[in-house]
Design an enzyme around this catalytic site. Structure first.
Site, PDB file in Angstrom:
ATOM      1  N   HIS A   1       0.976  -1.008  -0.061  1.00  0.00           N
ATOM      2  CA  HIS A   1      -0.055   0.176  -0.009  1.00  0.00           C
ATOM      3  C   HIS A   1       0.946   1.184  -0.066  1.00  0.00           C
ATOM      4  O   HIS A   1       1.954   1.402   0.646  1.00  0.00           O
ATOM      5  CB  HIS A   1      -0.699  -0.030   1.143  1.00  0.00           C
ATOM      6  CG  HIS A   1      -1.937   0.915   1.503  1.00  0.00           C
ATOM      7  ND1 HIS A   1      -1.607   2.288   1.709  1.00  0.00           N
ATOM      8  CD2 HIS A   1      -3.137   0.931   1.161  1.00  0.00           C
ATOM      9  CE1 HIS A   1      -2.897   2.979   1.731  1.00  0.00           C
ATOM     10  NE2 HIS A   1      -3.896   2.135   1.433  1.00  0.00           N
TER      11      HIS A   1
ATOM     12  N   GLN B   1      -4.726  -5.259   6.982  1.00  0.00           N
ATOM     13  CA  GLN B   1      -5.585  -6.064   6.497  1.00  0.00           C
ATOM     14  C   GLN B   1      -5.747  -7.493   7.082  1.00  0.00           C
ATOM     15  O   GLN B   1      -6.673  -8.008   7.032  1.00  0.00           O
ATOM     16  CB  GLN B   1      -5.654  -6.394   4.919  1.00  0.00           C
ATOM     17  CG  GLN B   1      -5.550  -5.108   4.155  1.00  0.00           C
ATOM     18  CD  GLN B   1      -7.087  -4.472   4.209  1.00  0.00           C
ATOM     19  OE1 GLN B   1      -8.074  -5.140   4.786  1.00  0.00           O
ATOM     20  NE2 GLN B   1      -7.055  -3.112   3.898  1.00  0.00           N
TER      21      GLN B   1
ATOM     22  N   CYS C   1      -4.523   2.564  -3.901  1.00  0.00           N
ATOM     23  CA  CYS C   1      -3.348   3.024  -3.182  1.00  0.00           C
ATOM     24  C   CYS C   1      -2.262   1.728  -3.216  1.00  0.00           C
ATOM     25  O   CYS C   1      -1.263   1.790  -2.655  1.00  0.00           O
ATOM     26  CB  CYS C   1      -3.492   3.303  -1.509  1.00  0.00           C
ATOM     27  SG  CYS C   1      -4.420   4.657  -1.389  1.00  0.00           S
TER      28      CYS C   1
ATOM     29  N   LYS D   1     -10.378  -0.486  10.746  1.00  0.00           N
ATOM     30  CA  LYS D   1     -10.573  -1.407   9.890  1.00  0.00           C
ATOM     31  C   LYS D   1     -11.039  -2.704  10.693  1.00  0.00           C
ATOM     32  O   LYS D   1     -11.319  -3.692  10.077  1.00  0.00           O
ATOM     33  CB  LYS D   1      -9.398  -1.820   8.977  1.00  0.00           C
ATOM     34  CG  LYS D   1      -9.073  -0.621   8.217  1.00  0.00           C
ATOM     35  CD  LYS D   1      -7.895  -1.440   7.228  1.00  0.00           C
ATOM     36  CE  LYS D   1      -7.194  -0.255   6.311  1.00  0.00           C
ATOM     37  NZ  LYS D   1      -7.759   0.102   4.947  1.00  0.00           N
TER      38      LYS D   1
ATOM     39  N   ASP E   1       3.160  -4.536   8.059  1.00  0.00           N
ATOM     40  CA  ASP E   1       1.779  -3.849   7.788  1.00  0.00           C
ATOM     41  C   ASP E   1       0.569  -4.861   7.934  1.00  0.00           C
ATOM     42  O   ASP E   1       0.267  -5.606   6.963  1.00  0.00           O
ATOM     43  CB  ASP E   1       1.806  -3.245   6.241  1.00  0.00           C
ATOM     44  CG  ASP E   1       0.602  -2.431   5.946  1.00  0.00           C
ATOM     45  OD1 ASP E   1      -0.382  -2.805   6.775  1.00  0.00           O
ATOM     46  OD2 ASP E   1       0.512  -1.975   5.067  1.00  0.00           O
TER      47      ASP E   1
HETATM   48  N1  PMP Z   1      -1.608  -0.704   4.603  1.00  0.00           N
HETATM   49  C1  PMP Z   1      -2.933  -1.438   4.182  1.00  0.00           C
HETATM   50  C2  PMP Z   1      -2.453  -2.906   3.507  1.00  0.00           C
HETATM   51  C3  PMP Z   1      -4.003  -0.612   4.130  1.00  0.00           C
HETATM   52  O1  PMP Z   1      -5.118  -1.687   3.375  1.00  0.00           O
HETATM   53  C4  PMP Z   1      -4.439   0.383   4.391  1.00  0.00           C
HETATM   54  C5  PMP Z   1      -5.620   1.144   4.290  1.00  0.00           C
HETATM   55  N2  PMP Z   1      -6.288   0.943   2.995  1.00  0.00           N
HETATM   56  C6  PMP Z   1      -3.307   1.341   4.947  1.00  0.00           C
HETATM   57  C7  PMP Z   1      -2.104   0.473   4.888  1.00  0.00           C
HETATM   58  C8  PMP Z   1      -3.355   2.583   5.347  1.00  0.00           C
HETATM   59  O2  PMP Z   1      -4.099   2.397   6.586  1.00  0.00           O
HETATM   60  P1  PMP Z   1      -4.701   3.905   7.158  1.00  0.00           P
HETATM   61  O3  PMP Z   1      -5.422   4.652   6.068  1.00  0.00           O
HETATM   62  O4  PMP Z   1      -6.030   3.456   8.062  1.00  0.00           O
HETATM   63  O5  PMP Z   1      -3.637   4.520   7.925  1.00  0.00           O
END
Ligand code: PMP
Length: 405
Positions: free
Chosen positions: A121, A201, A363, A224, A198
């Site tokens: 991401h 998910q 993203c 999430k 990270d």
């Molecule tokens: N890493 C992953 C794998 C994600 O799916 C996301 C959120 N889509 C993020 C990082 C970023 O999370 P946040 O926007 O809550 O900081």
């Protein structure tokens, strides 16, 4: 487990969108909140609201107790050795930025390598780009294979003694791939590198145990996993946190301040300057209690069943190509490309039928480029979704095929 009855816990689900009962299939972007979490936040503001750590009056003590209890709840949830390894942040993005600034700034020099992957991401990529630029270190990427897995042979080749940090996603938000984080973190440790996972998910979807994974850092976002927005977590192994300088300066992170200098508190306070999101932490603890009462393993099983049902149903639609692993376990989401319409058209079509999907690059622009698609459409599931909702999704996608073809 009565998954249909559990839907009663989520007030937002009981509404119509465009004349159809809402089918919410966008939990990978943000999950819905059960009544108990909404109530915990309301209760806090109605009864206990005050700043934490600073005063000896009743409300401040209650707020502090609840805030620190939330830290213990998070520590238990991900099996940290101590709650002092839990730093509250605004979310995964802030957690990555914290490490990229504070750890990389203190430990990296030209010639060092930050190793990440081609499926990150942007949150777990751009901060490392910043860190590489400011320290002179080099950023390298483990390639993604056609089946959506990481190229493990390339990983072995890339993992030289110059690698000081491995940063990788546990479950890809775009593909659903579950990476072998335990094995990869162990290999990183063997060359003297630290590891950052990270877990945005994976946390709350599958059991996440930081000691079993063996990582040095792990990050996730409250929103999430049924908690509010604005609160997240950075787990750091104490031995690593102790050697990491602060990033934000301000109240609460200091021991002594003179006009010219200051000394810092021990972790986690060192990394939590200013007034934290107290209500957010309390909401997060309530969400964790809720998920634990159901059982994260049950949620994992439910996710696997929904995902395999979706793979089967969506796989039958002509012109629809599923991205990511075709076999084996995957995260509770299905990402696909339709050759009959752009992802944004599919999302709009689904919306007119009351279905919330997400379309675009999620993203992960480098990953979309890797798979030669402008973007994908993603259906993502959580504990409140049902196989019947997936059947309806399949029907609506098939009607989109007929409409756009
Ligand atoms: N890493 C992953 C794998 C994600 O799916 C996301 C959120 N889509 C993020 C990082 C970023 O999370 P946040 O926007 O809550 O900081």
């Amino acid at each position: 487990m009565d998954w249909h009855r559990l839907r009663e816990d989520f007030p937002i689900l009981h509404q119509e969108v465009n004349g159809h009962p809402l089918i919410y299939l966008d939990s990978a972007a943000s999950s819905q909140k059960p009544r108990c979490v909404i109530d915990a936040i309301t209760r806090y503001y109605e009864r206990d609201n005050a700043n934490v750590h600073r005063a000896l009056h009743a409300l401040s003590m209650r707020a502090t107790d609840a805030f620190e209890a939330a830290r213990r709840t998070v520590a238990r949830f991900i099996s940290a050795v101590t709650e002092n390894e839990i730093i509250f942040t605004r979310g995964t993005t802030e957690s990555v930025n914290l490490v990229a600034y504070a750890w990389c700034g203190a430990h990296l020099k030209p010639g060092d390598v930050i190793l990440t992957t081609g499926m990150e991401h942007h949150s777990d990529l751009v901060p490392w780009q910043f860190a590489a630029r400011s320290t002179g270190a080099t950023l390298k990427h483990i390639p993604v294979l056609d089946d959506g897995s990481l190229d493990q042979e390339a990983f072995e080749r890339l993992l030289t003694p110059q690698v000081k940090l491995l940063a990788l996603v546990h479950i890809s938000n775009s593909l659903g791939t579950i990476n072998p984080v335990r094995e990869m973190c162990a290999k990183a440790r063997a060359v003297g590198a630290i590891s950052f996972v990270d877990a945005a998910q994976s946390t709350g979807h599958i059991p996440v145990n930081v000691q079993e994974i063996g990582c040095d850092f792990l990050a996730f976002s409250g929103h999430k996993i049924c908690a509010p927005t604005g609160i997240g977590v950075l787990y750091g192994r104490m031995a690593v946190l102790e050697k990491m300088p602060p990033w934000h300066g301000g109240g609460e992170m200091i021991l002594n301040v003179t006009l010219d200098s200051c000394t810092y508190k021990a972790p986690p306070a060192r990394f939590e300057a200013g007034t934290p999101d107290i209500a957010g932490a309390i909401g997060l603890a309530s969400a964790i209690d809720y998920l634990e009462a159901i059982g994260v393993s049950h949620i994992e099983q439910h996710g696997l069943e929904l995902t395999s049902h979706a793979l089967e149903k969506l796989g039958c639609i002509e012109g629809l190509r599923i991205l990511g692993p075709a076999t084996g376990p995957r995260g509770s989401l299905v990402s696909f490309h339709c050759d009959f319409a752009h992802p944004h058209d599919i999302v709009e079509w689904a919306n007119t039928h009351g279905i919330a999907l997400r379309g675009g690059h999620h993203c992960t622009q480098p990953l979309m480029k890797r798979f030669k698609v402008p973007g994908s459409t993603r259906a993502s599931f959580y504990l409140y979704n049902t196989p019947q909702e997936i059947d309806q999704l399949a029907e609506v996608l098939d009607s989109a095929r007929k409409f756009f073809s």
